[in-house]
Design a protein around this motif. Structure first.
Motif, mmCIF file in Angstrom:
data_model
loop_
_atom_site.group_PDB
_atom_site.id
_atom_site.type_symbol
_atom_site.label_atom_id
_atom_site.label_comp_id
_atom_site.label_asym_id
_atom_site.label_seq_id
_atom_site.Cartn_x
_atom_site.Cartn_y
_atom_site.Cartn_z
ATOM 1 N N ILE A 186 0.869 -1.181 0.000
ATOM 2 C CA ILE A 186 0.000 0.000 0.000
ATOM 3 C C ILE A 186 0.901 1.224 0.000
ATOM 4 C CG2 ILE A 186 -1.811 1.243 1.243
ATOM 5 C CD1 ILE A 186 -2.750 -1.524 2.282
ATOM 6 N N THR A 187 0.684 2.115 -0.981
ATOM 7 C CA THR A 187 1.588 3.257 -1.193
ATOM 8 C C THR A 187 1.000 4.586 -0.750
ATOM 9 O OG1 THR A 187 0.772 3.514 -3.455
ATOM 10 C CG2 THR A 187 2.723 2.125 -3.146
ATOM 11 N N GLY A 188 -0.204 4.582 -0.203
ATOM 12 C CA GLY A 188 -0.809 5.833 0.233
ATOM 13 C C GLY A 188 -1.871 5.600 1.278
ATOM 14 N N LEU A 228 -2.653 3.335 5.750
ATOM 15 C CA LEU A 228 -1.974 2.036 5.794
ATOM 16 C C LEU A 228 -0.727 1.987 4.908
ATOM 17 C CD1 LEU A 228 -5.158 -0.212 5.725
ATOM 18 C CD2 LEU A 228 -3.765 0.383 7.702
ATOM 19 N N LYS A 229 -0.188 3.147 4.572
ATOM 20 C CA LYS A 229 1.000 3.228 3.715
ATOM 21 C C LYS A 229 2.116 2.364 4.299
ATOM 22 C CE LYS A 229 4.184 6.465 1.582
ATOM 23 N NZ LYS A 229 4.547 7.868 1.405
ATOM 24 N N GLY A 230 2.725 1.548 3.427
ATOM 25 C CA GLY A 230 3.821 0.683 3.847
ATOM 26 C C GLY A 230 3.390 -0.729 4.199
ATOM 27 N N PHE A 231 2.090 -0.949 4.452
ATOM 28 C CA PHE A 231 1.607 -2.294 4.741
ATOM 29 C C PHE A 231 1.634 -3.146 3.481
ATOM 30 C CE2 PHE A 231 0.116 -0.373 8.566
ATOM 31 C CZ PHE A 231 -0.158 -1.395 9.463
ATOM 32 N N VAL A 232 1.833 -4.443 3.678
ATOM 33 C CA VAL A 232 1.840 -5.396 2.570
ATOM 34 C C VAL A 232 0.675 -6.354 2.784
ATOM 35 C CG1 VAL A 232 3.135 -7.261 1.460
ATOM 36 C CG2 VAL A 232 4.333 -5.218 2.255
ATOM 37 N N GLY A 233 0.008 -6.722 1.681
ATOM 38 C CA GLY A 233 -1.111 -7.638 1.796
ATOM 39 C C GLY A 233 -1.407 -8.340 0.491
ATOM 40 N N THR A 234 -2.463 -9.131 0.504
ATOM 41 C CA THR A 234 -2.886 -9.893 -0.675
ATOM 42 C C THR A 234 -4.212 -9.341 -1.172
ATOM 43 O OG1 THR A 234 -1.845 -11.861 0.253
ATOM 44 C CG2 THR A 234 -3.384 -12.208 -1.553
ATOM 45 N N VAL A 235 -4.306 -9.100 -2.485
ATOM 46 C CA VAL A 235 -5.531 -8.561 -3.069
ATOM 47 C C VAL A 235 -6.606 -9.640 -3.035
ATOM 48 C CG1 VAL A 235 -6.596 -7.561 -5.121
ATOM 49 C CG2 VAL A 235 -4.210 -7.019 -4.571
ATOM 50 N N GLU A 236 -7.722 -9.326 -2.372
ATOM 51 C CA GLU A 236 -8.835 -10.263 -2.241
ATOM 52 C C GLU A 236 -9.929 -9.978 -3.263
ATOM 53 O OE1 GLU A 236 -11.453 -10.048 1.295
ATOM 54 O OE2 GLU A 236 -10.801 -12.113 1.633
ATOM 55 N N GLU A 237 -10.120 -8.685 -3.586
ATOM 56 C CA GLU A 237 -11.205 -8.310 -4.491
ATOM 57 C C GLU A 237 -10.895 -6.962 -5.122
ATOM 58 O OE1 GLU A 237 -16.003 -7.327 -4.146
ATOM 59 O OE2 GLU A 237 -14.944 -8.137 -2.417
ATOM 60 N N ILE A 238 -11.354 -6.784 -6.369
ATOM 61 C CA ILE A 238 -11.236 -5.506 -7.073
ATOM 62 C C ILE A 238 -12.638 -5.137 -7.540
ATOM 63 C CG2 ILE A 238 -10.220 -4.279 -9.044
ATOM 64 C CD1 ILE A 238 -7.882 -6.305 -8.917
ATOM 65 N N ASP A 295 -15.655 -1.207 -11.177
ATOM 66 C CA ASP A 295 -15.123 -0.013 -11.840
ATOM 67 C C ASP A 295 -13.614 0.137 -11.623
ATOM 68 O OD1 ASP A 295 -14.921 0.837 -9.211
ATOM 69 O OD2 ASP A 295 -16.312 2.519 -9.442
ATOM 70 N N ARG A 296 -13.033 -0.802 -10.880
ATOM 71 C CA ARG A 296 -11.591 -0.889 -10.629
ATOM 72 C C ARG A 296 -11.045 0.295 -9.820
ATOM 73 N NH1 ARG A 296 -9.658 -5.108 -13.611
ATOM 74 N NH2 ARG A 296 -7.511 -4.441 -13.693
ATOM 75 N N LYS A 297 -11.920 1.022 -9.130
ATOM 76 C CA LYS A 297 -11.469 2.171 -8.334
ATOM 77 C C LYS A 297 -11.124 1.780 -6.903
ATOM 78 C CE LYS A 297 -13.813 5.674 -11.038
ATOM 79 N NZ LYS A 297 -14.822 6.694 -11.104
ATOM 80 N N LYS A 298 -11.697 0.690 -6.417
ATOM 81 C CA LYS A 298 -11.448 0.228 -5.049
ATOM 82 C C LYS A 298 -10.950 -1.214 -5.072
ATOM 83 C CE LYS A 298 -13.229 3.782 -2.701
ATOM 84 N NZ LYS A 298 -12.465 4.575 -1.769
ATOM 85 N N SER A 299 -10.093 -1.524 -4.126
ATOM 86 C CA SER A 299 -9.592 -2.885 -3.966
ATOM 87 C C SER A 299 -9.688 -3.274 -2.501
ATOM 88 C CB SER A 299 -8.127 -2.988 -4.410
ATOM 89 O OG SER A 299 -7.989 -2.698 -5.776
ATOM 90 N N THR A 300 -9.966 -4.553 -2.248
ATOM 91 C CA THR A 300 -9.952 -5.075 -0.890
ATOM 92 C C THR A 300 -8.678 -5.885 -0.745
ATOM 93 O OG1 THR A 300 -12.358 -5.162 -0.861
ATOM 94 C CG2 THR A 300 -11.204 -6.452 0.818
ATOM 95 N N VAL A 301 -7.871 -5.533 0.259
ATOM 96 C CA VAL A 301 -6.580 -6.173 0.477
ATOM 97 C C VAL A 301 -6.583 -6.781 1.876
ATOM 98 C CG1 VAL A 301 -4.085 -5.785 0.591
ATOM 99 C CG2 VAL A 301 -5.461 -4.474 -1.031
ATOM 100 N N LEU A 302 -6.118 -8.048 1.982
ATOM 101 C CA LEU A 302 -5.965 -8.688 3.286
ATOM 102 C C LEU A 302 -4.614 -8.284 3.845
ATOM 103 C CD1 LEU A 302 -7.309 -12.320 2.739
ATOM 104 C CD2 LEU A 302 -8.342 -10.500 4.092
ATOM 105 N N VAL A 303 -4.630 -7.549 4.942
ATOM 106 C CA VAL A 303 -3.418 -7.035 5.565
ATOM 107 C C VAL A 303 -3.273 -7.676 6.940
ATOM 108 C CG1 VAL A 303 -2.258 -4.949 6.378
ATOM 109 C CG2 VAL A 303 -3.680 -4.843 4.342
ATOM 110 N N SER A 304 -2.055 -8.028 7.312
ATOM 111 C CA SER A 304 -1.806 -8.606 8.625
ATOM 112 C C SER A 304 -1.704 -7.477 9.651
ATOM 113 C CB SER A 304 -0.530 -9.440 8.611
ATOM 114 O OG SER A 304 -0.303 -9.988 9.884
ATOM 115 N N LYS A 318 0.759 -1.050 -5.099
ATOM 116 C CA LYS A 318 1.602 -1.522 -6.209
ATOM 117 C C LYS A 318 2.000 -2.956 -5.974
ATOM 118 C CE LYS A 318 6.098 -0.055 -4.506
ATOM 119 N NZ LYS A 318 7.300 0.694 -4.725
ATOM 120 N N ARG A 319 2.114 -3.685 -7.049
ATOM 121 C CA ARG A 319 2.462 -5.104 -7.011
ATOM 122 C C ARG A 319 3.904 -5.268 -6.547
ATOM 123 N NH1 ARG A 319 1.624 -8.847 -12.274
ATOM 124 N NH2 ARG A 319 1.908 -10.854 -11.269
#
Length: 175
Positions: free
Chosen positions: A130-132, A135-145, A148-157, A173-174
């Motif tokens: 996550i770049t902004g 939660l900037k700096g957190f790493v996670g796995t994309v669960e859903e997009i 309209d591709r404007k929002k993403s759900t990311v699983l973050v620890s 960013k990937r």
């Protein structure tokens, strides 16, 4: 191709659209006049009746967002200007004098006539950073997009367990 706005007599929007579609089909003008829209929204109105439980009955009605206007995606030329301008019910184009002015990309997006899907460098299942945002700096796995591709759900620890968070798609960013 740009979006232009044609002004019509009140209540003539659908007639103008139908007549223009007929002309496009008859003359084979699909390459220069691509789309015609009358922006509408669905609103609930009370119809004055009461149901068996004593509640007022509501019905869904389509309401024109811009009455007396038709949006046309076309290549502006003398020929296309004359075709649209001479349809019964059209009073002219929106713009100074007789010079039509195309809608800007921002105006098209604000009206919601045309939506462009964002290009993302990641897909569902990818690891992202996550770049902004908070939660900037957190790493996670994309669960859903979102569609309209404007929002993403990311699983973050967080706090020792996986937590789904919704972020703006352009703030990841990937990796």
């Amino acid at each position: 191709m740009n979006w232009y706005v044609a002004h019509t007599y009140s209540g003539y929007e659908n007639k103008v659209k139908a007549n223009l579609e007929k002309i496009i089909e008859n003359r084979g003008l699909q390459s220069v006049i691509q789309d015609i829209r009358i922006p509408v929204e669905t609103v609930k109105e009370k119809d004055g009746t009461v149901d068996a439980d004593g509640n007022e009955v509501e019905k869904e009605v389509e309401s024109k967002i811009f009455p007396s206007y038709v949006l046309i995606k076309m290549i502006m030329s003398d020929e296309t200007w004359h075709i649209v301008r001479n349809i019964r019910g059209v009073t002219g184009f929106v713009g100074p004098g007789s010079k039509p002015v195309p809608l800007t990309e921002e105006e098209v997006a604000a009206i919601g006539v045309e939506t462009h899907l964002a290009e993302l460098e990641y897909e569902v299942g990818d690891s992202v950073e996550i770049t902004g945002g908070a939660l900037k700096g957190f790493v996670g796995t994309v669960e859903e997009i979102s569609k309209d591709r404007k929002k993403s759900t990311v699983l973050v620890s967080m706090f020792g367990r996986e937590t789904p968070v919704e972020i703006d798609s352009d703030t990841a960013k990937r990796i």
